[in-house]
Scaffold this motif. Structure first.
Motif, PDB file in Angstrom:
ATOM      1  N   HIS A 193       0.390  -0.854  -0.014  1.00 33.47           N
ATOM      2  CA  HIS A 193      -0.150   0.068  -0.053  1.00 33.47           C
ATOM      3  C   HIS A 193       0.996   1.424  -0.021  1.00 33.47           C
ATOM      4  O   HIS A 193       0.688   1.852  -0.464  1.00 33.47           O
ATOM      5  CB  HIS A 193      -0.821  -0.127   1.262  1.00 33.47           C
ATOM      6  CG  HIS A 193      -1.979  -0.431   1.108  1.00 33.47           C
ATOM      7  ND1 HIS A 193      -2.965  -0.845  -0.147  1.00 33.47           N
ATOM      8  CD2 HIS A 193      -2.311  -1.922   2.012  1.00 33.47           C
ATOM      9  CE1 HIS A 193      -4.082  -2.224   0.006  1.00 33.47           C
ATOM     10  NE2 HIS A 193      -3.396  -2.460   1.780  1.00 33.47           N
ATOM     11  N   ARG A 194       2.257   1.319   0.472  1.00 34.77           N
ATOM     12  CA  ARG A 194       2.875   2.520   0.867  1.00 34.77           C
ATOM     13  C   ARG A 194       3.714   2.431  -0.261  1.00 34.77           C
ATOM     14  O   ARG A 194       4.293   3.723  -0.753  1.00 34.77           O
ATOM     15  CB  ARG A 194       3.830   2.824   1.815  1.00 34.77           C
ATOM     16  CG  ARG A 194       2.592   2.291   3.045  1.00 34.77           C
ATOM     17  CD  ARG A 194       3.644   2.549   4.667  1.00 34.77           C
ATOM     18  NE  ARG A 194       4.400   1.425   4.817  1.00 34.77           N
ATOM     19  CZ  ARG A 194       4.286   0.505   5.766  1.00 34.77           C
ATOM     20  NH1 ARG A 194       2.718   0.422   6.081  1.00 34.77           N
ATOM     21  NH2 ARG A 194       4.851  -0.488   5.705  1.00 34.77           N
ATOM     22  N   ASN A 195       4.394   1.137  -0.947  1.00 35.32           N
ATOM     23  CA  ASN A 195       5.062   1.041  -1.807  1.00 35.32           C
ATOM     24  C   ASN A 195       5.191   0.802  -3.526  1.00 35.32           C
ATOM     25  O   ASN A 195       5.676   0.465  -4.324  1.00 35.32           O
ATOM     26  CB  ASN A 195       6.642   0.783  -1.194  1.00 35.32           C
ATOM     27  CG  ASN A 195       6.778   1.499  -0.029  1.00 35.32           C
ATOM     28  OD1 ASN A 195       7.704   1.976  -0.156  1.00 35.32           O
ATOM     29  ND2 ASN A 195       6.703   0.505   1.242  1.00 35.32           N
ATOM     30  N   ASP A 243      -2.673   5.153  -9.579  1.00 38.12           N
ATOM     31  CA  ASP A 243      -1.959   5.743 -10.281  1.00 38.12           C
ATOM     32  C   ASP A 243      -1.263   6.566  -9.575  1.00 38.12           C
ATOM     33  O   ASP A 243      -2.089   6.476  -7.742  1.00 38.12           O
ATOM     34  CB  ASP A 243      -2.896   7.102 -11.165  1.00 38.12           C
ATOM     35  CG  ASP A 243      -3.216   6.113 -12.207  1.00 38.12           C
ATOM     36  OD1 ASP A 243      -3.122   5.370 -12.530  1.00 38.12           O
ATOM     37  OD2 ASP A 243      -4.211   6.817 -12.485  1.00 38.12           O
ATOM     38  N   GLY A 244      -0.497   7.083  -9.319  1.00 33.79           N
ATOM     39  CA  GLY A 244       0.466   7.848  -8.343  1.00 33.79           C
ATOM     40  C   GLY A 244       1.347   6.506  -7.742  1.00 33.79           C
ATOM     41  O   GLY A 244       2.193   7.241  -6.651  1.00 33.79           O
ATOM     42  N   GLY A 245       1.053   5.131  -8.128  1.00 32.50           N
ATOM     43  CA  GLY A 245       2.540   4.563  -7.296  1.00 32.50           C
ATOM     44  C   GLY A 245       1.963   3.570  -6.367  1.00 32.50           C
ATOM     45  O   GLY A 245       2.808   3.196  -6.055  1.00 32.50           O
ATOM     46  N   ALA A 246       0.778   3.759  -5.363  1.00 35.20           N
ATOM     47  CA  ALA A 246       0.757   3.225  -4.659  1.00 35.20           C
ATOM     48  C   ALA A 246      -0.119   1.445  -4.919  1.00 35.20           C
ATOM     49  O   ALA A 246      -0.042   0.932  -6.088  1.00 35.20           O
ATOM     50  CB  ALA A 246      -0.511   3.455  -3.895  1.00 35.20           C
ATOM     51  N   GLY A 247      -0.532   0.805  -4.447  1.00 36.49           N
ATOM     52  CA  GLY A 247      -0.648   0.178  -4.539  1.00 36.49           C
ATOM     53  C   GLY A 247      -2.322  -0.244  -3.836  1.00 36.49           C
ATOM     54  O   GLY A 247      -2.153   0.257  -2.853  1.00 36.49           O
ATOM     55  N   MET A 287      -3.082   4.696   0.240  1.00 36.18           N
ATOM     56  CA  MET A 287      -3.884   4.193  -0.889  1.00 36.18           C
ATOM     57  C   MET A 287      -5.638   3.769  -0.584  1.00 36.18           C
ATOM     58  O   MET A 287      -6.201   4.619   0.851  1.00 36.18           O
ATOM     59  CB  MET A 287      -3.570   2.709  -0.012  1.00 36.18           C
ATOM     60  CG  MET A 287      -4.012   1.974   0.628  1.00 36.18           C
ATOM     61  SD  MET A 287      -5.681   1.247   1.402  1.00 36.18           S
ATOM     62  CE  MET A 287      -5.658   0.524  -0.193  1.00 36.18           C
ATOM     63  N   LEU A 288      -6.395   4.370  -1.731  1.00 37.85           N
ATOM     64  CA  LEU A 288      -7.425   3.769  -1.340  1.00 37.85           C
ATOM     65  C   LEU A 288      -7.557   2.564  -2.363  1.00 37.85           C
ATOM     66  O   LEU A 288      -7.631   2.467  -3.639  1.00 37.85           O
ATOM     67  CB  LEU A 288      -8.315   5.212  -1.731  1.00 37.85           C
ATOM     68  CG  LEU A 288      -7.856   6.633  -0.649  1.00 37.85           C
ATOM     69  CD1 LEU A 288      -8.999   7.663  -1.535  1.00 37.85           C
ATOM     70  CD2 LEU A 288      -9.039   6.156   0.307  1.00 37.85           C
ATOM     71  N   GLY A 305      -0.934   4.704  10.911  1.00 36.12           N
ATOM     72  CA  GLY A 305      -0.409   3.314   9.906  1.00 36.12           C
ATOM     73  C   GLY A 305      -1.312   3.050   9.324  1.00 36.12           C
ATOM     74  O   GLY A 305      -1.081   2.836   8.072  1.00 36.12           O
ATOM     75  N   ARG A 306      -2.503   3.480   9.757  1.00 39.18           N
ATOM     76  CA  ARG A 306      -3.642   3.215   8.443  1.00 39.18           C
ATOM     77  C   ARG A 306      -4.928   3.996   8.965  1.00 39.18           C
ATOM     78  O   ARG A 306      -5.718   4.723   9.414  1.00 39.18           O
ATOM     79  CB  ARG A 306      -4.904   1.967   9.050  1.00 39.18           C
ATOM     80  CG  ARG A 306      -3.795   0.711   8.763  1.00 39.18           C
ATOM     81  CD  ARG A 306      -4.390  -1.039   8.537  1.00 39.18           C
ATOM     82  NE  ARG A 306      -3.963  -2.393   9.012  1.00 39.18           N
ATOM     83  CZ  ARG A 306      -3.764  -2.381   8.057  1.00 39.18           C
ATOM     84  NH1 ARG A 306      -4.178  -1.991   6.606  1.00 39.18           N
ATOM     85  NH2 ARG A 306      -3.146  -3.581   7.729  1.00 39.18           N
TER      86      ARG A 306
END
Length: 320
Positions: A193-195, A243-247, A287-288, A305-306
Motif C-alpha cells: 500500500h505504501r510502496n 495511479d501515483g505508484g501506491a498499491g 492507498m484507497l 499507520g492505517r
C-alpha cells in the motif's frame, strides 16, 4: 478488465478445512474443494488429517505468483497442489477472511465493507470447537483476523508485531497442543500500500512471507512427524497498482485518475476519481480501494499507520 474468473471460490475453503479434520462444515458453507480432499485422503487414508495449519499472508496475488514464480520456489517445493482461488467482493481483508472461514458470501455473513465487527454466524472455529478440536488464532493486534473471530471458545495469541506472531506460531507447533492453527501476516499488504505491489520493500516483504511459510513447513515436518497435517498458504485477496505508484487491493469496474500520496507529511491527496455503480471504499496508509462510488470530502488520519476514512459520497455510498 478480464472476464476470465477462477472457478474455485474462496467460500469453498471453510468446508475444506473442517472436512480435512472429519468435522462438518459451518451451517450454510459451500462444498469443500474436492481437488484438495481427494489428494488428502489418498495420502492419509479415510481418517484424513489430524492437524491443520493455515497461513494467511495478506494480499499475495495470483499474478505475483505468475510473474515472480522463482521467488516462490521454496513454497512450491513444499506443497503438492497449487490452485487459483476466486476472492469475494468487495475484496478487502475483513470481508474476504469472513468468507474464507464461514464459507458464505458477504451478503450472508454481513461484513460488506472495511469494518471489523465480531461475526455472529458460525465459522470454522465454531464448528471445530464444538467437535472438541482445539483451535488457535495468531495475529497482529488490530487486524481483521484478531477482531472478527473473537468471542469463540478458542485460543487467541495477539501481538504488536509480525515477528512475535511468527515466533508464537513456531512455539505452538513445538508444543503440539492444537488441532487447528491460523497464522496471519499483514506485512506484504501494508508495504505494498505504501510502496506499490512491486516496489523493492514490497518484494522483500513477499519474500519474507514465503520464507515464513517454508519455516512453518520445516517445523511441522520436524515436530509433527507423528501427525497427518494439512498445511495451507491462503491469501485473502490480491492487489494491483493504482495511479501515483501506491498499491491497492483488486477490484472490478474501476476507473481511477490522479492519486498522489505524501506519506512523509502523513497525508493523501485525491483528485479526479470516478467509478460506476455502488460499493465501498477501503482506506489504508497511502492507498484507497474504490469500487463504485464518486468520492467527496475525504478526511484521513494516518496516525496509526492505517487511514480511517469517515465521510459521505454521492450515490448512497459510505466510506469506512
Amino acid at each position: 478488465m478480464s472476464e476470465l474468473y477462477d472457478s474455485i471460490r474462496l467460500t469453498h475453503l471453510a468446508a475444506t478445512f473442517t472436512s480435512a479434520l472429519g468435522v462438518d462444515a459451518p451451517e450454510g458453507a459451500e462444498s469443500p474443494c474436492d481437488i484438495v480432499l481427494d489428494r488428502l485422503f489418498a495420502e492419509f487414508g479415510e481418517g484424513g488429517a489430524d492437524r491443520v495449519f493455515i497461513y494467511n499472508p495478506d494480499a499475495v496475488a495470483l499474478w505475483l505468483f505468475q510473474k515472480y514464480t522463482e521467488l516462490f520456489k521454496d513454497a512450491i517445493s513444499r506443497t503438492q497442489i497449487q490452485l487459483p482461488i476466486l476472492s469475494v467482493m468487495p475484496s478487502v481483508t475483513p470481508v474476504c477472511f469472513a468468507s474464507m472461514y464461514s464459507g458464505v458470501m458477504p451478503e450472508i455473513h454481513g461484513i460488506m465493507r472495511y469494518e471489523k465487527p465480531v461475526l455472529k454466524i458460525k465459522t470454522v472455529f465454531d464448528a471445530l470447537a464444538a467437535a472438541g478440536k482445539r483451535c488457535a488464532i495468531v495475529s497482529t493486534e488490530g487486524d481483521s483476523i484478531s477482531k472478527i473471530f473473537l468471542e469463540r471458545d478458542i485460543d487467541y495469541y495477539i501481538y504488536p508485531s509480525v515477528e512475535e506472531c511468527n515466533e508464537k506460531a513456531l512455539e505452538l507447533i513445538a508444543s503440539d497442543e492444537h488441532d487447528f492453527i491460523t497464522l496471519y501476516n499483514g506485512d506484504y499488504d501494508g508495504t505494498m500500500h505504501r510502496n506499490a505491489p512491486e516496489g523493492k520493500q514490497s518484494i522483500e516483504a513477499l519474500k519474507a512471507n514465503i520464507a515464513v511459510f517454508s519455516q512453518i513447513y520445516d517445523a511441522i515436518k520436524e515436530k509433527w512427524s507423528g501427525h497427518r497435517t494439512l498445511l495451507g498458504f491462503c491469501p485473502d485477496h490480491g492487489c494491483h497498482e493504482i495511479d501515483g505508484g501506491a498499491g491497492s487491493v483488486s477490484v472490478d469496474g474501476l476507473t481511477v485518475g490522479r492519486l498522489s500520496t505524501d506519506l512523509g507529511a502523513g497525508s493523501t491527496r485525491l483528485s479526479a476519481l470516478t467509478v460506476t455503480d455502488k460499493a465501498d471504499i477501503d482506506g489504508g496508509a497511502g492507498m484507497l480501494t474504490v469500487d463504485g462510488c464518486d468520492l467527496a470530502n475525504l478526511d484521513l488520519d494516518l496516525g496509526t499507520g492505517r487511514a480511517e476514512i469517515d465521510c459521505r459520497l454521492s450515490g448512497d455510498c459510505e466510506i469506512d
